[in-house]
Design a protein around this motif. Structure first.
Motif, PDB file in Angstrom:
ATOM      1  N   VAL A 196       0.899  -1.060   0.118  1.00 50.19           N
ATOM      2  CA  VAL A 196       0.482   0.009   0.095  1.00 50.19           C
ATOM      3  C   VAL A 196       0.943   1.084   0.128  1.00 50.19           C
ATOM      4  O   VAL A 196       1.537   1.447   0.906  1.00 50.19           O
ATOM      5  N   TYR A 197       0.834   1.846  -1.572  1.00 51.19           N
ATOM      6  CA  TYR A 197       1.692   3.429  -1.497  1.00 51.19           C
ATOM      7  C   TYR A 197       0.462   4.659  -0.791  1.00 51.19           C
ATOM      8  O   TYR A 197      -0.026   4.720  -1.746  1.00 51.19           O
ATOM      9  N   LYS A 198       1.292   5.025   0.574  1.00 47.04           N
ATOM     10  CA  LYS A 198       0.726   6.231   0.531  1.00 47.04           C
ATOM     11  C   LYS A 198      -0.395   6.452   0.806  1.00 47.04           C
ATOM     12  O   LYS A 198      -1.685   6.944   0.249  1.00 47.04           O
ATOM     13  N   ALA A 199      -0.933   5.411   2.129  1.00 50.87           N
ATOM     14  CA  ALA A 199      -2.241   4.816   2.336  1.00 50.87           C
ATOM     15  C   ALA A 199      -2.925   6.277   2.251  1.00 50.87           C
ATOM     16  O   ALA A 199      -2.592   7.407   3.603  1.00 50.87           O
ATOM     17  N   THR A 200      -4.308   6.705   2.609  1.00 54.49           N
ATOM     18  CA  THR A 200      -4.712   7.990   2.972  1.00 54.49           C
ATOM     19  C   THR A 200      -4.669   9.004   1.673  1.00 54.49           C
ATOM     20  O   THR A 200      -5.149  10.086   2.329  1.00 54.49           O
ATOM     21  N   TRP A 201      -3.535   9.316   1.276  1.00 56.58           N
ATOM     22  CA  TRP A 201      -3.316  10.460  -0.010  1.00 56.58           C
ATOM     23  C   TRP A 201      -3.562  10.371  -0.859  1.00 56.58           C
ATOM     24  O   TRP A 201      -4.457   9.607  -1.356  1.00 56.58           O
ATOM     25  N   PRO A 202      -3.967  10.840  -1.894  1.00 54.46           N
ATOM     26  CA  PRO A 202      -4.806  11.616  -2.890  1.00 54.46           C
ATOM     27  C   PRO A 202      -3.795  10.789  -3.815  1.00 54.46           C
ATOM     28  O   PRO A 202      -4.918  10.263  -4.472  1.00 54.46           O
ATOM     29  N   ASP A 203      -2.557  10.280  -3.921  1.00 52.50           N
ATOM     30  CA  ASP A 203      -2.314   9.519  -5.422  1.00 52.50           C
ATOM     31  C   ASP A 203      -1.940   8.232  -3.896  1.00 52.50           C
ATOM     32  O   ASP A 203      -1.262   7.191  -5.043  1.00 52.50           O
ATOM     33  N   GLU A 204      -2.602   7.820  -3.551  1.00 55.46           N
ATOM     34  CA  GLU A 204      -2.965   6.079  -3.002  1.00 55.46           C
ATOM     35  C   GLU A 204      -2.905   5.540  -3.880  1.00 55.46           C
ATOM     36  O   GLU A 204      -3.468   5.577  -5.226  1.00 55.46           O
ATOM     37  N   LYS A 205      -1.898   4.335  -3.978  1.00 58.03           N
ATOM     38  CA  LYS A 205      -2.228   2.860  -4.631  1.00 58.03           C
ATOM     39  C   LYS A 205      -1.920   1.851  -3.629  1.00 58.03           C
ATOM     40  O   LYS A 205      -1.282   1.289  -2.970  1.00 58.03           O
ATOM     41  N   VAL A 206      -3.145   0.734  -3.781  1.00 60.16           N
ATOM     42  CA  VAL A 206      -3.002  -0.652  -3.584  1.00 60.16           C
ATOM     43  C   VAL A 206      -3.298  -1.707  -4.332  1.00 60.16           C
ATOM     44  O   VAL A 206      -3.067  -1.860  -5.485  1.00 60.16           O
ATOM     45  N   MET A 207      -1.764  -2.684  -4.567  1.00 61.86           N
ATOM     46  CA  MET A 207      -1.188  -3.173  -5.331  1.00 61.86           C
ATOM     47  C   MET A 207      -1.653  -4.653  -4.165  1.00 61.86           C
ATOM     48  O   MET A 207      -0.725  -5.443  -3.292  1.00 61.86           O
ATOM     49  N   ARG A 208      -1.904  -5.206  -4.589  1.00 60.39           N
ATOM     50  CA  ARG A 208      -2.235  -6.434  -4.051  1.00 60.39           C
ATOM     51  C   ARG A 208      -1.492  -7.937  -4.742  1.00 60.39           C
ATOM     52  O   ARG A 208      -1.535  -7.951  -6.072  1.00 60.39           O
ATOM     53  N   CYS A 209      -1.130  -8.835  -4.385  1.00 66.43           N
ATOM     54  CA  CYS A 209      -0.338 -10.037  -4.676  1.00 66.43           C
ATOM     55  C   CYS A 209       0.290 -10.828  -3.790  1.00 66.43           C
ATOM     56  O   CYS A 209      -1.272 -11.488  -2.642  1.00 66.43           O
ATOM     57  N   THR A 210       1.516 -12.059  -4.248  1.00 64.45           N
ATOM     58  CA  THR A 210       2.058 -13.302  -3.193  1.00 64.45           C
ATOM     59  C   THR A 210       2.231 -12.343  -2.395  1.00 64.45           C
ATOM     60  O   THR A 210       3.583 -12.316  -2.488  1.00 64.45           O
ATOM     61  N   VAL A 211       2.990 -13.275  -1.385  1.00 61.43           N
ATOM     62  CA  VAL A 211       4.495 -13.885  -0.486  1.00 61.43           C
ATOM     63  C   VAL A 211       5.488 -13.923  -1.476  1.00 61.43           C
ATOM     64  O   VAL A 211       6.183 -12.896  -2.203  1.00 61.43           O
ATOM     65  N   GLY A 212       5.297 -14.777  -2.889  1.00 62.40           N
ATOM     66  CA  GLY A 212       5.899 -14.970  -3.512  1.00 62.40           C
ATOM     67  C   GLY A 212       5.826 -13.802  -4.962  1.00 62.40           C
ATOM     68  O   GLY A 212       6.806 -14.205  -6.257  1.00 62.40           O
TER      69      GLY A 212
END
Length: 261
Positions: A196-212
Motif C-alpha cells: 500500500v503506497y501512501k495510504a490515505t493520500w490523494p495518490d494512494e495505490k494498492v497493489m495486491r500480490c502474494t509473498v512469492g
C-alpha cells in the motif's frame, strides 16, 4: 482539551496522510501553536494551512536532534507553545523517545497526542480487518533491519515464522530481501500480500500480490519508499462470522438467543 502551559511542547500525530484524519485535538493545537516543527519529508503540508500567519515553522527533515531541541528550548524560554508534528502516530517509528528524554532533563513540559497510524490507513485502503476471526488474531508491526538494527529475536525470520498478520514498515526499498526472508521463515509463496503506497493520500495505490510475487510487484510499480507491506491470510477474504454478534453469543449487554442468524 488536555494539559496546557506556557512553553509546553505537544507531540502530535499528523495521521496517515489525508489532512482531515488528524484528530480534533491535534488540529486545535496546530491552530493555536506559536511554533511548529514538522516532519516535512513525511507529513502532508496541507496540515500547515491552519497555522497562524505569525507561527514559526521549521522542517525537521533538514535538522538534527540537537537542532530540534534547541528550537524547543528557545521557544520555552520565550513562553511559546510548540507543536512537534510527526507522521502517523508518534509512538510508531517516530523517534520521539529521545526527544522526550531530553525534555525531561531540561525540565520542559510536554504531552503526546495520538494519531491515525499508516497501518490503519493501509487496512482501510485494503478494506480488510487485520484480526479476522478464525484466521488471525495477532498483528505483528515490524520492519526489516537496516541502518537501525533489529534487537535479538526480532529479526524477520523469527517474527514471520509465528504466523498471523504482518504489517511491515520502512522496507519498501528492500522488497527482494523481504520476500526472501518471509519465504525462508516458512511463509507460503501463495500467501496473500499487498503493498500500500501512501495510504490515505490523494495518490494512494494498492497493489495486491502474494509473498512469492512481492518483489516483482514492487518493481513493476516502481515502489521504493512511502509504502507498507501487509502479509496474511486475512487478505484472502471469505472471513468466518464472528461470535460477537451471533444470536447464540451472550454478552454483558445482550442475552443469547436460540439459533444463528
Amino acid at each position: 482539551m488536555g494539559r496546557w502551559e506556557a512553553g509546553m511542547v505537544h507531540f502530535v500525530g499528523a495521521g496517515s496522510g489525508a489532512p482531515d484524519l488528524i484528530t480534533l485535538r491535534g488540529d486545535a493545537l496546530l491552530r493555536r501553536a506559536d511554533v511548529v516543527i514538522w516532519a516535512g519529508s513525511l507529513v502532508n503540508p496541507r496540515l500547515l494551512e491552519v497555522c497562524r500567519d505569525d507561527c514559526e515553522i521549521f522542517d525537521s527533515a533538514t535538522m538534527t536532534l540537537e537542532e530540534v531541541l534547541d528550537r524547543m528550548r528557545a521557544a520555552e524560554e520565550r513562553g511559546l507553545e510548540v507543536v512537534r508534528l510527526h507522521t502517523g502516530d508518534p509512538c510508531m517509528y517516530g523517534a520521539i523517545q529521545e526527544q522526550m528524554d531530553a525534555l525531561d532533563k531540561m525540565g520542559i513540559a510536554y504531552d503526546v497526542v495520538p494519531g491515525v497510524s499508516s497501518f490503519c490507513g493501509a487496512a482501510a485502503a485494503l478494506r480488510t480487518e487485520l484480526t479476522a476471526p478464525g484466521i488471525s488474531q495477532t498483528v505483528t508491526l515490524t520492519r526489516l533491519a537496516g541502518r537501525t538494527p533489529m534487537p535479538e529475536g526480532e529479526d524477520m525470520a523469527a517474527l514471520a515464522s509465528r504466523g498471523g498478520t504482518m504489517v511491515i514498515f520502512l522496507s519498501a526499498g528492500h522488497l527482494d530481501r523481504l520476500q526472501q526472508e518471509l519465504l525462508a521463515a516458512g511463509r507460503d509463496a501463495d500467501e496473500p500480500a499487498a503493498i500500500v503506497y501512501k495510504a490515505t493520500w490523494p495518490d494512494e495505490k494498492v497493489m495486491r500480490c502474494t509473498v512469492g510475487t512481492l518483489a516483482q510487484t514492487g518493481t513493476d510499480n516502481a515502489v521504493r519508499s512511502t509504502a507498507l507491506v501487509v502479509v496474511g491470510r486475512v487478505l484472502a477474504g471469505d472471513v468466518p462470522r464472528s461470535c460477537l454478534y451471533d444470536p447464540s453469543f451472550e454478552t454483558a449487554f445482550r442475552p443469547a438467543h436460540q439459533g444463528r442468524g
